[in-house]
Design an enzyme around this catalytic site. Structure first.
Site, PDB file in Angstrom:
ATOM      1  N   THR A  57       0.856  -1.186   0.000  1.00 14.96           N
ATOM      2  CA  THR A  57       0.000   0.000   0.000  1.00 14.96           C
ATOM      3  C   THR A  57       0.891   1.234   0.000  1.00 14.96           C
ATOM      4  O   THR A  57       1.744   1.378   0.879  1.00 14.96           O
ATOM      5  CB  THR A  57      -0.918   0.012   1.228  1.00 14.96           C
ATOM      6  OG1 THR A  57      -1.637  -1.231   1.288  1.00 14.96           O
ATOM      7  CG2 THR A  57      -1.912   1.155   1.142  1.00 14.96           C
TER       8      THR A  57
ATOM      9  N   LYS B 290       4.191  -8.921   3.415  1.00 17.59           N
ATOM     10  CA  LYS B 290       2.763  -8.583   3.484  1.00 17.59           C
ATOM     11  C   LYS B 290       1.996  -9.580   2.613  1.00 17.59           C
ATOM     12  O   LYS B 290       1.568  -9.261   1.494  1.00 17.59           O
ATOM     13  CB  LYS B 290       2.509  -7.147   3.033  1.00 17.59           C
ATOM     14  CG  LYS B 290       3.036  -6.111   3.996  1.00 17.59           C
ATOM     15  CD  LYS B 290       2.479  -4.726   3.735  1.00 17.59           C
ATOM     16  CE  LYS B 290       1.102  -4.569   4.316  1.00 17.59           C
ATOM     17  NZ  LYS B 290       0.635  -3.153   4.297  1.00 17.59           N
TER      18      LYS B 290
ATOM     19  N   GLU C 181       4.306  -5.232  16.868  1.00 17.69           N
ATOM     20  CA  GLU C 181       3.924  -4.101  16.017  1.00 17.69           C
ATOM     21  C   GLU C 181       2.564  -3.611  16.450  1.00 17.69           C
ATOM     22  O   GLU C 181       2.046  -3.992  17.504  1.00 17.69           O
ATOM     23  CB  GLU C 181       3.882  -4.548  14.547  1.00 17.69           C
ATOM     24  CG  GLU C 181       2.900  -5.685  14.287  1.00 17.69           C
ATOM     25  CD  GLU C 181       3.037  -6.304  12.905  1.00 17.69           C
ATOM     26  OE1 GLU C 181       3.961  -5.922  12.169  1.00 17.69           O
ATOM     27  OE2 GLU C 181       2.212  -7.175  12.569  1.00 17.69           O
TER      28      GLU C 181
END
Length: 266
Positions: free
Chosen positions: A28, A140, A173
């Protein structure tokens, strides 16, 4: 707007392995003035994801042309790219998958990031723990059910983001961001060898601090290490850096690291 394999459409074959198994990866990116911010880094992320997932035959030239074309239609926004193994195979077998699917999505920039640079973010500790999987750690991939559950839980709170641990109780995270914290002149970030996403902005922050003479220590630490931190920040490619105001009962007022790293012209 959505493009699939270079065509304006929003329908994907039900037999595509992205639908069947989450068999693919994504990135992204921020769009500014019709251009992708850090385009090479995003393409490299996709290549690493495809290499790890053993997805071959991606038309990288066509993909990059499609990314540039899509970005040029917006002065400001978000570009998401998904690559799947495509259609083929039987069951889990990837035999017969000859052509990966390329998907590009455009959306508006999340406007709430702007005020959060001034106010800082509040993090809520998630009860969802990330599984440790060194094979998939860092990339990802499309299997984001853990993050879906984390976000679903977060939506029931008044916090801005979720702080996430792994199944061993180590900091990893946030739901959609990486974490850094500072103690004195030392900067730390979680070790992502077993779980989590090695974000592009995370890599950029580590490199920038190295250039400034500060080595970031990648560590496996429990939640309690944040109790005596002087400062914390979170990062992703869209934020790109936000100061943390509060984690549970812990409050942070210093912005030394944030001020050092924050691009003033974004």
């Amino acid at each position: 707007m959505v493009w699939i394999n270079g065509e304006r459409q929003d329908s994907l074959q039900a037999r595509d392995r992205a639908v069947q198994f989450g068999d693919g990866c994504f990135t992204t990116a921020r769009i500014l003035q019709g251009e992708i911010v850090m385009p090479e880094a995003h393409v490299q992320r996709l290549k690493l994801g495809c290499e790890r997932l053993m997805i071959a035959n991606v038309d990288w030239s066509a993909l990059q042309d499609e990314m540039r074309f899509a970005a040029a239609t917006r002065t400001d926004g978000v570009l998401k790219v998904i690559l799947s193994r495509g259609v083929g195979g039987r069951g889990y077998s990837a035999a017969g998958c000859q052509q990966p699917s390329r998907m590009i999505f455009l959306s508006d920039y999340p406007a709430h990031y702007h005020p959060l640079r001034r106010t800082g973010v509040t993090l809520a500790l998630s009860s969802i723990r990330l599984g440790r999987n060194p094979l998939l750690a860092g990339i990802k991939h499309l299997n984001r059910l853990e993050q879906v559950l984390i976000r679903t839980e977060l939506d029931q709170t008044g916090a801005d983001e979720a702080l996430v641990l792994d199944t061993d109780g180590s900091l990893v995270e946030c739901c959609a961001a990486n974490l850094f914290w500072r103690k004195g002149e030392q900067v730390f970030t979680p070790d992502l060898r077993h779980s989590g996403v090695n974000g592009i902005q995370r890599q950029r922050v580590i490199q920038r601090l190295r250039e400034l003479g500060t080595a970031v220590q990648e560590v496996s630490q429990p939640l309690e290490t944040l109790a005596d931190a002087d400062e914390a920040i979170i990062t992703n490619a869209l934020m790109p850096i936000l100061p943390v105001r509060q984690i549970g009962n812990w409050h942070y007022s210093s912005r030394q690291l944030f001020t050092l790293l924050h691009p003033q012209d974004d």
